[in-house]
Design an enzyme around this catalytic site. Sequence first.
Site, PDB file in Angstrom:
ATOM      1  N   CYS A  30       0.828  -1.209   0.000  1.00 32.03           N
ATOM      2  CA  CYS A  30       0.000   0.000   0.000  1.00 32.03           C
ATOM      3  C   CYS A  30       0.867   1.266   0.000  1.00 32.03           C
ATOM      4  CB  CYS A  30      -0.908  -0.076   1.234  1.00 32.03           C
ATOM      5  SG  CYS A  30      -1.568   1.473   1.815  1.00 32.03           S
ATOM      6  N   CYS A  33       0.301   3.820   2.725  1.00 35.23           N
ATOM      7  CA  CYS A  33       0.788   3.290   4.008  1.00 35.23           C
ATOM      8  C   CYS A  33       2.255   3.651   4.212  1.00 35.23           C
ATOM      9  CB  CYS A  33       0.629   1.772   4.078  1.00 35.23           C
ATOM     10  SG  CYS A  33      -1.082   1.224   4.011  1.00 35.23           S
TER      11      CYS A  33
END
Length: 106
Positions: A30, A33
């Site tokens: 991600c 993230c």
Amino acid sequence: MAVKQQFNSFDEMVSGSEQPLLVDFYADWCGPCQMMAKILDQVKAQVKGEVKIVKIDTERYPQIASQHQIHALPTLVLFNQGQPIDRIEGVLTAEQLVSRIREKIG
């Protein structure tokens, strides 16, 4: 760097924490993230002693993610005395995050 730790159970860690706990639900694939990880390093320096930051890899702990209805990544959940008191989906700046944490635990 946020602490990656092994624990018997997530609930045990959350309920046993004397400090409020900010849990970062993330995944390695991600992109946001990874941005959040850098922001959390800044936040950690500012809230040291006030809040403990823990990272949970949703790929390794899918049952914890589903238990807390994590549908978007990154999702940050702030726990105080074992209860979730705030939840943030997506990326905030370090300043926004610090003021939000302090507002909730103040």
